[in-house]
Motif scaffolding. Structure first.
Motif, short mmCIF file in Angstrom:
data_model
loop_
_atom_site.label_atom_id
_atom_site.label_comp_id
_atom_site.label_asym_id
_atom_site.label_seq_id
_atom_site.Cartn_x
_atom_site.Cartn_y
_atom_site.Cartn_z
N GLU A 96 0.63 -1.37 -0.05
CA GLU A 96 -0.25 0.13 0.29
C GLU A 96 1.23 1.14 0.00
O GLU A 96 0.58 2.03 -0.73
CB GLU A 96 -1.26 -0.30 0.88
N LEU B 95 -13.75 -10.66 -4.45
CA LEU B 95 -14.39 -8.82 -4.64
C LEU B 95 -14.47 -9.63 -5.86
O LEU B 95 -14.05 -11.19 -6.57
CB LEU B 95 -12.38 -8.15 -5.45
N THR C 54 -17.20 -4.74 -5.51
CA THR C 54 -16.15 -4.34 -5.38
C THR C 54 -14.87 -4.62 -5.65
O THR C 54 -14.72 -5.62 -6.07
CB THR C 54 -16.36 -3.23 -3.76
N SER C 55 -14.30 -3.94 -5.88
CA SER C 55 -12.64 -4.32 -6.09
C SER C 55 -11.92 -4.69 -5.11
O SER C 55 -11.09 -5.18 -5.78
CB SER C 55 -12.14 -3.35 -7.26
N LYS C 56 -12.18 -5.11 -4.29
CA LYS C 56 -11.86 -4.38 -2.79
C LYS C 56 -11.88 -6.30 -1.87
O LYS C 56 -13.48 -6.01 -1.93
CB LYS C 56 -11.38 -3.79 -2.10
N LYS C 57 -11.70 -7.12 -1.42
CA LYS C 57 -12.10 -8.17 -0.78
C LYS C 57 -12.36 -7.43 0.59
O LYS C 57 -11.81 -6.42 1.02
CB LYS C 57 -10.71 -9.20 -0.27
N LYS C 58 -13.31 -8.03 1.29
CA LYS C 58 -14.11 -8.61 2.19
C LYS C 58 -13.88 -8.81 3.92
O LYS C 58 -14.03 -10.31 3.21
CB LYS C 58 -16.04 -7.42 2.24
#
Length: 614
Positions: free
Chosen positions: A67, A519, A598-602
């Protein structure tokens, strides 16, 4: 009311699947619910799970590196993976540490016997002039000896002079007498020049009388000389007595001031000194020192804080005991300081190893009114500091100080929107806690870390020991929840920090299941039910921005699927936890669906339990 739809035949399930848009779907089937109550979760204090291995801890660090590359070095400096809490069991210590502990115990015992922890420090030595005044009294014997020697010399000299003078006089008188005798005899032999004057016969007799008188005088002088000689001899024989008498006189005169000072000394000696007070029991954090094995745990904290340097650790203990008495710790525990600071510092839950977790919400100081209530003036600063120390003391009194017990805390520092931690007031409080509460933190987790703190840590990192840095864990806002979950179970983490711990249907004994929603995919959770009951569940997707829906599917053929909760989009602004209760009258299963487009894992958290129908 829950909507009902008739359950289709065997081909109904594929038909429903065909109408959905193409996406990856993951189904998780829970164990059948055939008991009224699930088995309670193990108490994190009683059973501490094993520490996560290096491979589990490596993933969050790699995510931070991906990140923000700048934070890579800061996270690497902490080396939290290599940290391992030291043992408090003496038999497991290395020999060098055992020896240091024995030496420290000996120093503490000697200090207790001498009341060094309770008595005031010894008075300073007397000033130099007082010592100079004492010198004359010390030199009096020397002066007395000198006076005695001079007196002896004077007595001898006077005696010798008197003897010599008298001897000389005697010799001279004898010589004069001998000379006068021939003159007298010649005068007698000479004829008288005038025979016709018989009337004057006095001159010759007068000469004889004078001679006789001279002889008598000479005899008297000889007698005196002999007496003088005898006296001189007596003086020689009695010289010692004479000198002794003189010495007594001189000593009496010279010792008059000393004898005058003797009564004061006698008075002081006559008053018996009070017996020393018995050794006082010295306690720290409610544990008396050197009474039982719990004392070893406390002494090890001071030794580790000073790298097992015995003298430094002993000085730290003395300073801590002195500070605790001056600050009035025991009386402070009974004071009522209110609850206005409870949202700044508080204890909540336990970590996976059983350490109590303390949250320091520095972000609360972003509220100017709250900051002013704590640090507005000197009186407010003192009150807040006393409250902080009282809070820590009460928390420590709950620790288990037996060897092998839990005597440290896991500390979480929330730096979101926090003020600059270099402010004088905060630094003073932190220094005070560091000096008097050593080795009470098992790990320091810094979450929601702003960029400036990473830069600040980079500056101070070279001045910290490797052991201290190994306890630090830093996480930017995007990784804060994941970092906490590495060390603390989700059911122990407060709602505001991504967990499920809150007042309600569930408690910390109800374990939470973690899952990851990839995602652009769906994740399905199935909860089988084998008998009539009331089913309750909680679910949370960290960060949300996903769709959620739930339905009940009966096992009987021809039964109807019941929609418990329509599929809806849940945003971060909504309630972070979804709680549902559904009464089930027949065997079947509850299907929960979470759709992440979405484009992010949760991160998905959920738990459930059943209750009998009353």
């Amino acid at each position: 009311m829950a909507e009902e739809t008739q359950k289709p035949e065997a081909s109904s399930a594929p038909a429903v699947a065909a109408t959905e848009k193409p996406s990856t779907e993951e189904v998780v089937v829970e164990k059948p619910v055939d008991e009224k109550e699930p088995s309670p979760a193990p108490d994190p204090v009683a059973e501490a799970p094993e520490k996560p291995g290096p491979t589990e801890e490596q993933a969050p660090v790699e995510a931070v590196e991906a990140e923000k590359p700048k934070a890579v070095e800061v996270v690497g400096i902490t080396q939290s993976v290599s940290y391992k809490e030291e043992t408090t069991i003496v038999s497991e210590l290395p020999e060098a540490q055992k020896k240091a502990l024995d030496e420290l115990k000996q120093l503490v015992q000697e200090a207790i016997n001498k009341n060094e922890f309770t008595l005031s420090p010894p008075p300073p030595p007397p000033p130099a002039p007082a010592k100079e005044e004492e010198k004359p009294s010390e030199s009096e014997p020397a002066k007395t000896e000198k006076v005695e020697e001079k007196t002896e010399e004077k007595v001898e000299e006077k005696t010798e002079e008197r003897v010599e003078e008298k001897t000389e006089k005697k010799v001279e008188e004898k010589v004069e007498v001998k000379e006068e005798k021939p003159a007298a005899s010649s005068a007698a032999e000479e004829p008288k020049p005038i025979e016709t004057e018989p009337a004057n016969p006095t001159p010759p007799p007068e000469e004889k009388i004078e001679v006789k008188e001279e002889k008598v005088e000479v005899q008297e002088e000889e007698t005196k000389v002999e007496a003088a000689l005898e006296k001189a001899t007596a003086v020689d024989e009695d010289g010692a007595k004479t000198v002794e008498a003189i010495e007594e006189t001189v000593v009496a005169a010279s010792s008059a001031p000393a004898s005058a000072a003797e009564p004061e000394e006698t008075k002081t000696e006559e008053t018996p000194a009070p017996p020393p007070p018995p050794p006082e029991e010295v306690s720290i954090w409610g544990i008396p020192l050197l009474v039982d094995e719990r004392s070893d745990v406390i002494l090890l904290k001071f030794l580790r804080a000073r790298d097992f340097k015995v003298k430094d650790a002993f000085a730290m203990i003395k300073n801590t005991v002195r500070w605790r008495k001056e600050f009035g710790i025991e009386a402070l525990l009974e004071e009522d300081l209110g609850s206005e600071y409870d949202k700044i510092v508080y204890m909540h839950g336990f970590d996976k190893e059983g350490h109590p977790v303390c949250y320091n919400a520095y972000s609360a100081f972003h509220d100017k009114e709250l900051y002013q209530s704590c640090f507005g003036d000197e009186k407010k600063r003192v009150k807040f500091l006393r409250w902080r120390i009282q809070f820590l003391e009460k928390s420590i009194r709950k620790f288990d100080f037996t060897p092998g017990g839990i005597s440290t805390i896991f500390q979480v520092n929330d730096l979101k929107d926090s003020p600059w931690l270099g402010r004088k007031e905060i630094r003073q409080a932190l220094n005070l806690l560091q000096d008097n509460y050593p080795e009470f933190v098992s790990r320091q987790a810094f979450i929601n870390v702003p960029w400036w703190y990473l830069a600040f840590n980079r500056i101070i990192s070279p001045f910290l020991t490797q052991r201290t840095k190994s306890k630090f864990e830093f996480a930017r806002p995007a990784k804060s929840v994941e970092t906490l979950f590495k060390y603390i179970a989700p059911e122990q983490v407060p709602i505001q920090y991504g967990g499920l711990s809150k007042k309600g249907e569930f408690t910390v004994s109800d374990c939470v299941t973690e899952a990851t929603v990839k995602l652009t995919s769906k994740h399905t959770v199935e909860i089988p039910v084998t008998e009539s009951c009331i089913l309750a569940w909680e679910l949370r997707a960290v960060g949300w921005d996903v769709s959620y829906g739930a339905e009940f599917v009966p096992d009987a053929e021809g039964g109807y699927t019941i929609i418990v909760s329509k599929s809806r989009k849940v945003t971060p602004s909504d309630d972070p936890v979804i709680s549902e209760i559904f009464e089930i009258g027949e065997p079947g299963k509850v299907v929960i669906t979470v759709d992440n487009q979405t484009s992010k894992k949760k991160k998905l958290l959920y738990r459930f339990k059943t209750k009998p129908i009353s």
